[in-house]
Write a protein that holds these residues in place. Sequence first.
Motif, mmCIF file in Angstrom:
data_model
loop_
_atom_site.group_PDB
_atom_site.id
_atom_site.type_symbol
_atom_site.label_atom_id
_atom_site.label_comp_id
_atom_site.label_asym_id
_atom_site.label_seq_id
_atom_site.Cartn_x
_atom_site.Cartn_y
_atom_site.Cartn_z
ATOM 1 N N LEU A 72 0.813 -1.213 0.000
ATOM 2 C CA LEU A 72 0.000 0.000 0.000
ATOM 3 C C LEU A 72 0.851 1.269 0.000
ATOM 4 N N GLY A 73 2.136 1.116 0.274
ATOM 5 C CA GLY A 73 2.992 2.285 0.386
ATOM 6 C C GLY A 73 2.721 3.092 1.638
ATOM 7 N N VAL A 74 2.391 2.422 2.731
ATOM 8 C CA VAL A 74 2.003 3.079 3.979
ATOM 9 C C VAL A 74 3.149 2.987 4.982
ATOM 10 N N ALA A 75 3.443 4.077 5.648
ATOM 11 C CA ALA A 75 4.474 4.117 6.670
ATOM 12 C C ALA A 75 3.853 4.083 8.057
ATOM 13 N N GLU A 76 4.664 3.709 9.046
ATOM 14 C CA GLU A 76 4.219 3.691 10.439
ATOM 15 C C GLU A 76 3.661 5.051 10.842
ATOM 16 N N GLY A 77 2.452 5.052 11.433
ATOM 17 C CA GLY A 77 1.821 6.277 11.898
ATOM 18 C C GLY A 77 1.060 7.049 10.849
ATOM 19 N N GLU A 78 1.168 6.656 9.594
ATOM 20 C CA GLU A 78 0.454 7.366 8.529
ATOM 21 C C GLU A 78 -1.050 7.099 8.633
ATOM 22 N N THR A 79 -1.838 8.119 8.355
ATOM 23 C CA THR A 79 -3.286 7.958 8.401
ATOM 24 C C THR A 79 -3.766 7.180 7.177
ATOM 25 N N VAL A 80 -4.580 6.155 7.435
ATOM 26 C CA VAL A 80 -5.159 5.354 6.361
ATOM 27 C C VAL A 80 -6.666 5.287 6.558
ATOM 28 N N ALA A 81 -7.360 4.937 5.510
ATOM 29 C CA ALA A 81 -8.806 4.711 5.569
ATOM 30 C C ALA A 81 -9.067 3.213 5.507
ATOM 31 N N VAL A 82 -9.913 2.738 6.408
ATOM 32 C CA VAL A 82 -10.368 1.350 6.392
ATOM 33 C C VAL A 82 -11.856 1.387 6.070
ATOM 34 N N VAL A 103 -8.092 -1.172 2.569
ATOM 35 C CA VAL A 103 -7.308 -0.147 3.237
ATOM 36 C C VAL A 103 -6.676 0.740 2.179
ATOM 37 N N GLU A 104 -6.829 2.038 2.364
ATOM 38 C CA GLU A 104 -6.312 3.007 1.387
ATOM 39 C C GLU A 104 -5.548 4.104 2.119
ATOM 40 N N ARG A 105 -4.582 4.654 1.460
ATOM 41 C CA ARG A 105 -3.922 5.828 2.014
ATOM 42 C C ARG A 105 -4.924 6.977 2.058
ATOM 43 N N ALA A 106 -4.814 7.803 3.081
ATOM 44 C CA ALA A 106 -5.765 8.898 3.241
ATOM 45 C C ALA A 106 -5.007 10.162 3.589
ATOM 46 N N ALA A 107 -5.619 11.301 3.296
ATOM 47 C CA ALA A 107 -5.030 12.582 3.669
ATOM 48 C C ALA A 107 -4.970 12.678 5.180
ATOM 49 N N ALA A 108 -3.985 13.386 5.685
ATOM 50 C CA ALA A 108 -3.846 13.554 7.130
ATOM 51 C C ALA A 108 -5.076 14.240 7.695
ATOM 52 N N VAL A 109 -5.463 13.830 8.888
ATOM 53 C CA VAL A 109 -6.598 14.452 9.564
ATOM 54 C C VAL A 109 -6.113 15.052 10.870
ATOM 55 N N PRO A 110 -6.841 16.010 11.447
ATOM 56 C CA PRO A 110 -6.374 16.667 12.672
ATOM 57 C C PRO A 110 -6.158 15.683 13.813
ATOM 58 N N ASN A 111 -5.226 15.999 14.678
ATOM 59 C CA ASN A 111 -4.972 15.249 15.912
ATOM 60 C C ASN A 111 -4.529 13.812 15.663
#
Length: 724
Positions: free
Chosen positions: A646-656, A711-719
């Motif tokens: 998925l190209g996802v890093a630790e702590g990155e926001t994702v959508a499930v 599971v998809e990469r998602a734009a960062a969200v607050p907090n």
Amino acid sequence: MTAPAATPIAAGGPPSDPAATATHCPYCSLQCGMELRVGADGAAGAPAVAVEGADFPVNRGALCGKGQSAAELLDPAVRLTVPLIREPGADGGRLRPADWDEALDHAAQGLRRIAERYGPEAVGVFGGGGLTNEKAYLLGKFARVVLRTPMIDYNGRFCMSSAAAAQRKAFGLDRGLPFPLADIPRTGCLILAGGNPAETMPPFVRYLRELRENGGRLIVVDPRRTRTAELADLHLQPAPGTDLALALGLLHLLIAERLLDEGFIAERTTGFDGARAAAMAHWPERVESITGVPARRLLDAARMFGRAESGMVLTARGSEQHSKGTDTVGAWIDLCLASGKAGRPYSGFGCLTGQGNGQGGREHGQKSDQLPGYRSLTDPAARAQVAAVWGIDPAELPQPGVSAYRLLAGEGAGAEGVRGLLLAGSNPLVSAPNAGRVARRLRKLDFLVVSDVVASETALLADVVLPVAQWAEETGTMTNLEGRVILRQAAVTPPPGVRSDLAVLRGLAERLGREGAAKGFPEDPEEAFAELARASAGGPADYSGIGYRRIREEQGVFWPCPDPGHPGTPRLFLDRFATEDGRARFAAVDHRPAAEEPDAGYPLRLTTGRVLSQYQSGAQTRRVDALNAAAPGPFVELHPRLAAELGVAEGETVAVASRRGRVTVPARITDAIRPDTVFLPFHWPGVNELTNPALDPVSEMPEFKICAVRVERAAAVPNGGGAA
């Protein structure tokens, strides 16, 4: 606020400090013993209550972080302290403070108006597995005697209903554990299927460690390498939704390896031929293809369990919360029966009950189909006995209603379902499957009354909110996972403006019932328990020989206990099973897929569970600073291989996303999860919007533990993310 005089309860004698009050933890089904010491007022006028573990047989002085911090919930700043009524207005109006008479009048008028217009079935009651036995008993009585509605169920339906159904089929009786926890270290081999007590009930782990210290072997079945799995001699890591095939495969290998106890099968069971035929269709290579567990590890497990002189199988939600959960538990029971590891010392099948009173809460009338004493609502003799205790004609008792999810989702009472609901001690907006649909349904109700300690997500939807006392502020009995009836004891008085649930039921009965109805709803919990004991007499869960004094003098009392001279029953089935002929029944079951399997659009399996520092829907624990610091929000576990794809890093926001909902959360990358599976803890709003409400046809348990997601990469969200 001052503490009442301390009285020792089931903790092996008086507290070490005479000024302390001996009681029990407000959280899980271990019901660990604790001592409370009350000092000067703390913050915001709250009592300064110190908590220490007590020398009670279950926990022997140990407490987890949740138990140690439980007194923080007594702070008026984190809880409800005044009744609330919703005023009409835009966006649903707002909740305003009210006095108790106004609130109870408004609640009674709203429920009465619906019943008069649409009939009694249009009003429902939804309870909780954390309510004391006294509350659970009177809530069921209130539904059937005052409201005259069949529409009652409780959140324990989501807990161990599949295990209960399978145990009743096999043994004729269901109790979480048919033996005390102290027996676990003395067994030869323990299979723990779908449970992670190292995080859900940490004091339990000492029994697993003692088991291994005594030379016993531990097998853990879990799709994740949890803290519990790391303690095991053997960890089997099946795909979620395949435990049934795994259990059948192990029985196949017991047969092939000649590890059956033919004498036990012949003398104490019936139906083995059907179970044998089902198992023979699940040879190791087939089971490996279904579960992903290598055939050699299946053989290791079968030999380890089959060759042990004694053995136990304990299941938990991971094996049970499926649309085939009853069959899965039945297959695990078959493994015990075929190897002769049931109805004997240090052997048997058990279930790790989750909620604090998940056992007692379902025994005395909250379930849609049950009467007190764990009796069937359709049994004429049971109806006659309970009706006599309640002073009504048996014909006045409603027939069974619908189960929990159906009740919440608007089924079973005409096209619209129930239109009014009294809800006590539960937070289904977070805990129910397909929670988005449940939330929409609750918002559509004509009238919702919620009785709770805190302003939960569900309470904030209500038309009337009733603030009630909690564990350290009231006395009442609980029944832990062993079937041990214990006594929680009040140490402090509740804040002004807070009443007990028993007072709420009495107040509503005065306003809704026939003349004199309130007499059947005492505010004194000991009086309520005495009536419960009479109503349970002769039933499977017979409490008629148990009373408060006896619980105080002993270390709790195990049911069934049919008279005051009876010693109680810590160990069931040693002489015979509770069936008519005394024999246990095998379950002839076959594996079938989950209700929703992965596909091209949703290629991954989602499973859900709990974390160490939060509890259930989080309504309590998310208000404790120390627990929030340890577990501040939801996350999703991804295997490194999946994260790389998925190209996802630790702590990155994702959508499930599932077919029902979508959450955005930070990713945790770990090789403790299978590459084809993702894990979400469910303590926060939004997570259960993804889960599948497909129901087990016997227990009506929803399929929490497996659904198809992507599971998809998602734009960062607050907090840093959160359920959305």
